[in-house]
Design an enzyme around this catalytic site. Structure first.
Site, PDB file in Angstrom:
ATOM      1  N   LYS A  13      37.693  48.011  42.687  1.00 45.23           N
ATOM      2  CA  LYS A  13      36.349  48.109  42.102  1.00 45.23           C
ATOM      3  C   LYS A  13      35.298  47.401  42.957  1.00 45.23           C
ATOM      4  CE  LYS A  13      37.453  44.578  38.677  1.00 45.23           C
ATOM      5  NZ  LYS A  13      38.630  44.125  39.459  1.00 45.23           N
ATOM      6  N   ARG A  87      35.000  40.964  31.373  1.00 49.28           N
ATOM      7  CA  ARG A  87      36.452  40.894  31.485  1.00 49.28           C
ATOM      8  C   ARG A  87      37.112  40.507  30.182  1.00 49.28           C
ATOM      9  NH1 ARG A  87      36.746  39.759  37.463  1.00 49.28           N
ATOM     10  NH2 ARG A  87      38.906  40.166  37.958  1.00 49.28           N
ATOM     11  N   ARG A 126      45.769  42.454  51.135  1.00 53.63           N
ATOM     12  CA  ARG A 126      44.328  42.214  51.232  1.00 53.63           C
ATOM     13  C   ARG A 126      44.043  40.927  52.016  1.00 53.63           C
ATOM     14  NH1 ARG A 126      40.767  42.526  45.890  1.00 53.63           N
ATOM     15  NH2 ARG A 126      41.689  40.547  45.307  1.00 53.63           N
ATOM     16  N   ARG A 155      43.134  35.435  50.243  1.00 51.66           N
ATOM     17  CA  ARG A 155      42.553  34.737  49.096  1.00 51.66           C
ATOM     18  C   ARG A 155      43.668  33.971  48.387  1.00 51.66           C
ATOM     19  NH1 ARG A 155      38.991  39.016  45.649  1.00 51.66           N
ATOM     20  NH2 ARG A 155      40.031  37.951  43.941  1.00 51.66           N
ATOM     21  N   ARG A 166      47.045  37.109  37.230  1.00 52.75           N
ATOM     22  CA  ARG A 166      45.875  37.982  37.072  1.00 52.75           C
ATOM     23  C   ARG A 166      46.258  39.279  36.376  1.00 52.75           C
ATOM     24  NH1 ARG A 166      44.559  38.342  42.953  1.00 52.75           N
ATOM     25  NH2 ARG A 166      42.759  39.635  42.477  1.00 52.75           N
TER      26      ARG A 166
HETATM   27  P1  ADP Z   1      39.894  40.808  41.112  1.00 54.92           P
HETATM   28  O1  ADP Z   1      39.172  41.822  40.299  1.00 54.92           O
HETATM   29  O2  ADP Z   1      40.518  41.376  42.334  1.00 54.92           O
HETATM   30  O3  ADP Z   1      40.839  39.963  40.307  1.00 54.92           O
HETATM   31  P2  ADP Z   1      37.456  39.208  41.382  1.00 54.92           P
HETATM   32  O4  ADP Z   1      36.916  38.862  42.724  1.00 54.92           O
HETATM   33  O5  ADP Z   1      36.673  40.154  40.539  1.00 54.92           O
HETATM   34  O6  ADP Z   1      38.902  39.730  41.704  1.00 54.92           O
HETATM   35  O7  ADP Z   1      37.667  37.857  40.505  1.00 54.92           O
HETATM   36  C1  ADP Z   1      38.336  36.736  41.038  1.00 54.92           C
HETATM   37  C2  ADP Z   1      38.504  35.664  39.969  1.00 54.92           C
HETATM   38  O8  ADP Z   1      37.218  35.196  39.522  1.00 54.92           O
HETATM   39  C3  ADP Z   1      39.220  36.090  38.688  1.00 54.92           C
HETATM   40  O9  ADP Z   1      40.619  36.073  38.802  1.00 54.92           O
HETATM   41  C4  ADP Z   1      38.697  35.008  37.699  1.00 54.92           C
HETATM   42  O10 ADP Z   1      39.355  33.775  37.919  1.00 54.92           O
HETATM   43  C5  ADP Z   1      37.245  34.834  38.115  1.00 54.92           C
HETATM   44  N1  ADP Z   1      36.345  35.745  37.381  1.00 54.92           N
HETATM   45  C6  ADP Z   1      35.596  36.738  37.923  1.00 54.92           C
HETATM   46  N2  ADP Z   1      34.875  37.372  36.972  1.00 54.92           N
HETATM   47  C7  ADP Z   1      35.194  36.778  35.794  1.00 54.92           C
HETATM   48  C8  ADP Z   1      34.789  36.982  34.434  1.00 54.92           C
HETATM   49  N3  ADP Z   1      33.933  37.954  34.107  1.00 54.92           N
HETATM   50  N4  ADP Z   1      35.316  36.186  33.467  1.00 54.92           N
HETATM   51  C9  ADP Z   1      36.172  35.223  33.777  1.00 54.92           C
HETATM   52  N5  ADP Z   1      36.617  34.966  35.035  1.00 54.92           N
HETATM   53  C10 ADP Z   1      36.118  35.730  36.041  1.00 54.92           C
END
Ligand code: ADP
Length: 217
Positions: A13, A87, A126, A155, A166
């Site tokens: 995404k 989320r 990645r 990462r 996750r």
């Molecule tokens: P991915 O979708 O690949 O898991 P992201 O870069 O979107 O990676 O998010 C990385 C991390 O940031 C998540 O695992 C979480 O810890 C935190 N995070 C991001 N967006 C949110 C959110 N909306 N609510 C809570 N935690 C978030």
């Protein structure tokens, strides 16, 4: 257009949101990228989020909401693509209230669907540029040869334990967001398998159908 790109970690995404934002001149709002930047800059939000992000846990709703609210207000509410927010159902409800109160409801949620084997393969292959935050895939989008290899890192949350957390967190807390938007009738599924351009074309097809008012995908 106001869009959410929704999906499990690793469905692409973030990649698709940045292509969409670039080609359509929309704002790309990624709460994950904002947390990573806050962690790097050691802001109060970053220090608080650090351990959650590293372990692959969701950051508590109120902190994620702070970032989302600030980014939405900065972006303006006309054209944006949200990536990684909402989320949880609580975040989705807050977002609806926030946007509707400003006469700017979401137009569309695109749910990116990918099987678990492909998700794990994508996450473990990645890599990220330590400074710019740009993401690569060792096979499908390798880092350009002129970049210093020391700047290309994995990462912390792409390591096996964090990936497991996750994916579990996604099924427990995030997946119910799909039902929330299903009831509102604004969610469309997109097959997230294949090349970047193949997936992008599917997203554009959905956008075209929605824009022409034939919401049967
Ligand atoms: P991915 O979708 O690949 O898991 P992201 O870069 O979107 O990676 O998010 C990385 C991390 O940031 C998540 O695992 C979480 O810890 C935190 N995070 C991001 N967006 C949110 C959110 N909306 N609510 C809570 N935690 C978030």
């Amino acid at each position: 257009m106001r869009i959410v790109l929704f999906g499990a970690p690793g469905t692409g995404k973030g990649t698709q949101a940045s292509i969409l934002a670039e080609r359509r001149n929309w704002r790309h709002i990624s709460t994950g990228a904002m947390f990573r930047e806050a962690i790097r800059a050691r802001t109060p939000h970053g220090r608080m989020a650090q351990e959650y992000v590293r372990r692959g846990w969701l950051v508590p709703d109120e902190f994620a909401r702070d970032l989302a609210e600030k980014a939405l207000l900065e972006a303006g509410l006309d054209h944006f693509v949200l990536d990684g927010y909402p989320r949880t159902v609580a975040q989705a409800k807050w977002l609806s209230g926030f946007l509707e109160a400003r006469n700017a409801p979401l137009d569309l949620v695109i749910a990116m669907e990918l099987c678990i084997n492909d998700i794990i393969e994508r996450l473990s292959m990645r890599r990220m540029h330590r400074v710019t935050g740009e993401h690569y895939h060792l096979a499908f989008k390798p880092p350009p040869a002129d970049i210093d290899p020391d700047l290309i890192v994995q990462r912390q949350d792409d390591r096996p334990d964090a990936i497991r957390n996750r994916i579990e967190g996604y099924w427990e807390a995030t997946r119910p967001v799909v039902d929330y938007y299903r009831e509102k009738g604004i969610i469309f599924d997109v097959d997230a398998g294949g090349t970047l351009e193949e997936v992008y074309t599917r997203i554009e097809d959905v956008l075209a159908k929605v824009s022409f008012g034939t919401q049967t995908v």
